[in-house]
Design a protein around this motif. Structure first.
Motif, mmCIF file in Angstrom:
data_model
loop_
_atom_site.group_PDB
_atom_site.id
_atom_site.type_symbol
_atom_site.label_atom_id
_atom_site.label_comp_id
_atom_site.label_asym_id
_atom_site.label_seq_id
_atom_site.Cartn_x
_atom_site.Cartn_y
_atom_site.Cartn_z
ATOM 1 N N TYR A 194 -92.406 -79.721 -44.475
ATOM 2 C CA TYR A 194 -91.001 -79.544 -44.129
ATOM 3 C C TYR A 194 -90.403 -80.932 -43.927
ATOM 4 O O TYR A 194 -90.973 -81.782 -43.251
ATOM 5 N N PRO A 195 -89.240 -81.194 -44.524
ATOM 6 C CA PRO A 195 -88.685 -82.550 -44.455
ATOM 7 C C PRO A 195 -88.272 -82.931 -43.040
ATOM 8 O O PRO A 195 -87.921 -82.083 -42.224
ATOM 9 N N VAL A 196 -88.319 -84.228 -42.768
ATOM 10 C CA VAL A 196 -87.935 -84.763 -41.458
ATOM 11 C C VAL A 196 -86.433 -85.036 -41.458
ATOM 12 O O VAL A 196 -85.934 -85.738 -42.330
ATOM 13 N N PRO A 197 -85.694 -84.494 -40.491
ATOM 14 C CA PRO A 197 -84.261 -84.834 -40.409
ATOM 15 C C PRO A 197 -84.084 -86.333 -40.172
ATOM 16 O O PRO A 197 -84.855 -86.942 -39.452
ATOM 17 N N GLN A 198 -83.059 -86.906 -40.768
ATOM 18 C CA GLN A 198 -82.752 -88.320 -40.566
ATOM 19 C C GLN A 198 -81.253 -88.469 -40.354
ATOM 20 O O GLN A 198 -80.462 -88.252 -41.261
ATOM 21 N N SER A 199 -80.864 -88.814 -39.156
ATOM 22 C CA SER A 199 -79.450 -89.096 -38.895
ATOM 23 C C SER A 199 -79.199 -90.578 -39.077
ATOM 24 O O SER A 199 -80.118 -91.395 -38.995
ATOM 25 N N ALA A 208 -81.838 -81.262 -43.173
ATOM 26 C CA ALA A 208 -83.197 -81.146 -43.706
ATOM 27 C C ALA A 208 -83.366 -79.726 -44.206
ATOM 28 O O ALA A 208 -83.017 -78.764 -43.506
ATOM 29 N N ALA A 209 -83.884 -79.600 -45.425
ATOM 30 C CA ALA A 209 -84.124 -78.287 -46.031
ATOM 31 C C ALA A 209 -82.858 -77.436 -46.011
ATOM 32 O O ALA A 209 -82.906 -76.232 -45.776
ATOM 33 N N GLN A 210 -81.710 -78.063 -46.263
ATOM 34 C CA GLN A 210 -80.416 -77.380 -46.323
ATOM 35 C C GLN A 210 -80.061 -76.686 -45.000
ATOM 36 O O GLN A 210 -79.435 -75.633 -44.985
ATOM 37 N N ARG A 211 -80.481 -77.302 -43.904
ATOM 38 C CA ARG A 211 -80.129 -76.846 -42.564
ATOM 39 C C ARG A 211 -79.556 -78.029 -41.778
ATOM 40 O O ARG A 211 -79.864 -79.188 -42.073
ATOM 41 N N ILE A 212 -78.747 -77.721 -40.778
ATOM 42 C CA ILE A 212 -78.053 -78.759 -40.014
ATOM 43 C C ILE A 212 -78.825 -79.071 -38.733
ATOM 44 O O ILE A 212 -79.275 -78.161 -38.036
ATOM 45 N N TYR A 213 -78.952 -80.358 -38.453
ATOM 46 C CA TYR A 213 -79.596 -80.816 -37.219
ATOM 47 C C TYR A 213 -78.662 -81.794 -36.502
ATOM 48 O O TYR A 213 -77.828 -82.463 -37.137
ATOM 49 N N THR A 273 -89.377 -82.440 -32.338
ATOM 50 C CA THR A 273 -89.517 -83.885 -32.206
ATOM 51 C C THR A 273 -90.118 -84.422 -33.491
ATOM 52 O O THR A 273 -91.006 -83.837 -34.081
ATOM 53 N N THR A 274 -89.600 -85.537 -33.944
ATOM 54 C CA THR A 274 -90.058 -86.123 -35.185
ATOM 55 C C THR A 274 -90.224 -87.617 -35.007
ATOM 56 O O THR A 274 -89.561 -88.227 -34.172
ATOM 57 N N ARG A 275 -91.082 -88.194 -35.812
ATOM 58 C CA ARG A 275 -91.196 -89.657 -35.841
ATOM 59 C C ARG A 275 -90.141 -90.244 -36.750
ATOM 60 O O ARG A 275 -89.788 -89.658 -37.762
ATOM 61 N N SER A 276 -89.659 -91.403 -36.398
ATOM 62 C CA SER A 276 -88.760 -92.118 -37.289
ATOM 63 C C SER A 276 -89.586 -93.030 -38.188
ATOM 64 O O SER A 276 -90.482 -93.713 -37.732
ATOM 65 N N PHE A 277 -89.260 -93.036 -39.485
ATOM 66 C CA PHE A 277 -90.011 -93.865 -40.424
ATOM 67 C C PHE A 277 -89.218 -95.105 -40.804
ATOM 68 O O PHE A 277 -89.546 -95.775 -41.769
ATOM 69 N N ARG A 278 -88.197 -95.406 -40.064
ATOM 70 C CA ARG A 278 -87.420 -96.613 -40.359
ATOM 71 C C ARG A 278 -88.109 -97.846 -39.816
ATOM 72 O O ARG A 278 -88.811 -97.769 -38.841
#
Length: 452
Positions: free
Chosen positions: A342-347, A406-411, A447-452
């Motif tokens: 599942y893709p990670v949301p990125q704002s 992410a995955a055509q959903r809003i976060y 909760t997700t990790r940031s990959f930046r």
């Protein structure tokens, strides 16, 4: 064979020899990701691993130019017929599968009946001799529609292990070409709408690792989605036993941030695939291996570190194959993107470290993905609300900075308010210790990790 690694700076991604003919053989160290149409997904990824300084067995790639040269005389009619069938029939049409299977069989037989063209055969023999005598090699298919972020095709084309001698290598090459037209691969491409004449196959020939242990590794946990966990399946001998599902392997989960094994399960490992002298492999019954482990914790952590390097180089979690030779050296033999996470949301407001996102879609009871038009409309609405509240919105078409998809959903990125005592008081159900609140709110955080 070309002698230097082709670059990307606007040059033709199809290297040519001195006579302007497409080059038929390239060393893996000459290959990179820009050469996908020429070398296929597997070879392109191996070339990138080498460029990243990762340990990859030496070898070469017979390019798609050789396949096209060999197949053009016998496949044109079959490909045209396959293309018409794909365009005319819907997936639910009765008889579609049987017709695809029949045409795929005709394509395979036509390829197997072909000799390898003389120029390609000479190039393979020269490159194989450069590896040193009758070197045992693995001969692997590398299709142009394989090992991609959107379609992996894992296991759908053939691999031949412990191939010894140039004649055996050429036979394996022809069989790899034919495997582009297995029933499974043809059906998968048809389901994805990939036209038959848009695919071609290169062949990777690599030194065979005399493996003490081998297997597969995911650089993110495919079951939980955790990006900070590497999952390793291992068994003694060649990796074919694990890849084919013939063995119940040892299972390790490694915390890549803390570099330690956090879970291990020992499999029964009842069989082992080993190379035979002179070529080929054998499957050995190995009872009583359930109490022994294929890997030490140190080796598992070392493999996870290699996987993390590959992930950073490609910019996404990887599904890899690996081997440890009898001297203890670690090798990567394949890498491709994991296509099921599942893709990670990125704002755009995301910074370093762990981030907290609320699935706004689910909070509103929207369990299905939103359409592109719906997402575009909601980005503009969210931008208008943010502007009315006095928050800057650089580009309303992208939504306000905390907005993510992410995955055509809003976060919504809640990291900043949660880190503030004022923000925690404002957010529903929150407190200084930050716990999920009322039932309508519970379970809607990730909760997700940031990959930046």
């Amino acid at each position: 064979m070309a002698t230097d690694r082709p670059g990307n700076g606007g040059r033709d991604s199809r290297p040519r020899d001195g006579n302007s003919a497409p080059v038929l053989v390239l060393r893996l160290s000459q290959v990179d990701g820009s050469m996908l149409p020429l070398v296929g997904g597997k070879a392109a990824n191996l070339g990138e691993l080498i460029a990243a300084g990762l340990p990859v067995p030496d070898g070469f790639c017979l390019t798609t130019a050789a396949y096209r040269e060999a197949a053009s005389t016998v496949l044109d009619g079959v490909l045209a017929e396959l293309g018409r069938l794909q365009a005319a029939l819907q997936p639910s049409d009765p008889g579609r599968s049987a017709q695809l299977t029949m045409l795929a069989g005709r394509a395979r037989e036509a390829i197997r009946a072909l000799p390898v063209p003389p120029r390609a055969a000479a190039a393979v023999e020269q490159a194989y001799a450069a590896l040193g005598g009758n070197t045992p090699v693995a001969v692997r298919s590398s299709a142009t529609a394989e090992d991609l972020p959107s379609a992996s095709f894992a296991g759908q084309q053939d691999t031949y292990l412990n191939v010894v001698g140039s004649t055996a290598v050429l036979d394996a090459v022809r069989n790899c070409w034919a495997s582009l037209w297995t029933d499974r691969a043809v059906a998968y491409r048809a389901a994805l709408g990939i036209a038959p004449d848009q695919v071609a196959l290169a062949v990777v020939v690599q030194r065979l690792v005399d493996a003490e242990a081998a297997g597969v590794m995911f650089t993110a946990n495919p079951l939980t989605g955790r990006r900070s966990e590497a999952v390793i399946d291992a068994a003694p001998g060649l990796g074919e036993a694990v890849v084919s599902g013939a063995v119940n392997p040892d299972h390790f989960v490694v915390d890549t941030e803390k570099a330690r094994v956090i879970e291990r399960k020992t499999g029964d490992k009842r069989v082992m695939v080993r190379p035979l002298p002179g070529g080929g492999t054998e499957v050995l019954e190995m009872p009583g291996r359930a109490d022994s482990s294929s890997l030490t914790d140190e080796q598992a952590v070392g493999l996870a570190a290699l996987g993390l390097q590959a992930e950073r180089h490609f910019g996404s979690p990887q599904d890899t194959e690996w081997a440890i030779d009898t001297g203890g050296a670690l090798w990567l033999t394949q890498s491709r993107p994991i296509t099921t996470l599942y893709p990670v949301p990125q704002s755009r407001s995301a910074g370093a470290g762990t981030r907290l996102y609320m699935c706004f879609s689910l909070a509103q009871g929207l369990t299905r993905p939103l359409t592109p038009m719906g997402l575009a409309s909601l980005r503009l609405i969210a931008s208008s609300v943010a502007k009315a509240a006095g928050f800057p919105v650089p580009d309303p078409r992208h939504g306000p900075p905390p907005y993510a998809e992410a995955a055509q959903r809003i976060y919504v990125d809640l990291t900043t308010p949660v880190r503030s005592s004022v923000g925690r008081r404002i957010l529903p159900g929150s407190s200084t210790s930050w716990r999920p609140g009322p039932p309508w709110w519970s379970g809607r955080f990730s909760t997700t990790r940031s990959f930046r």
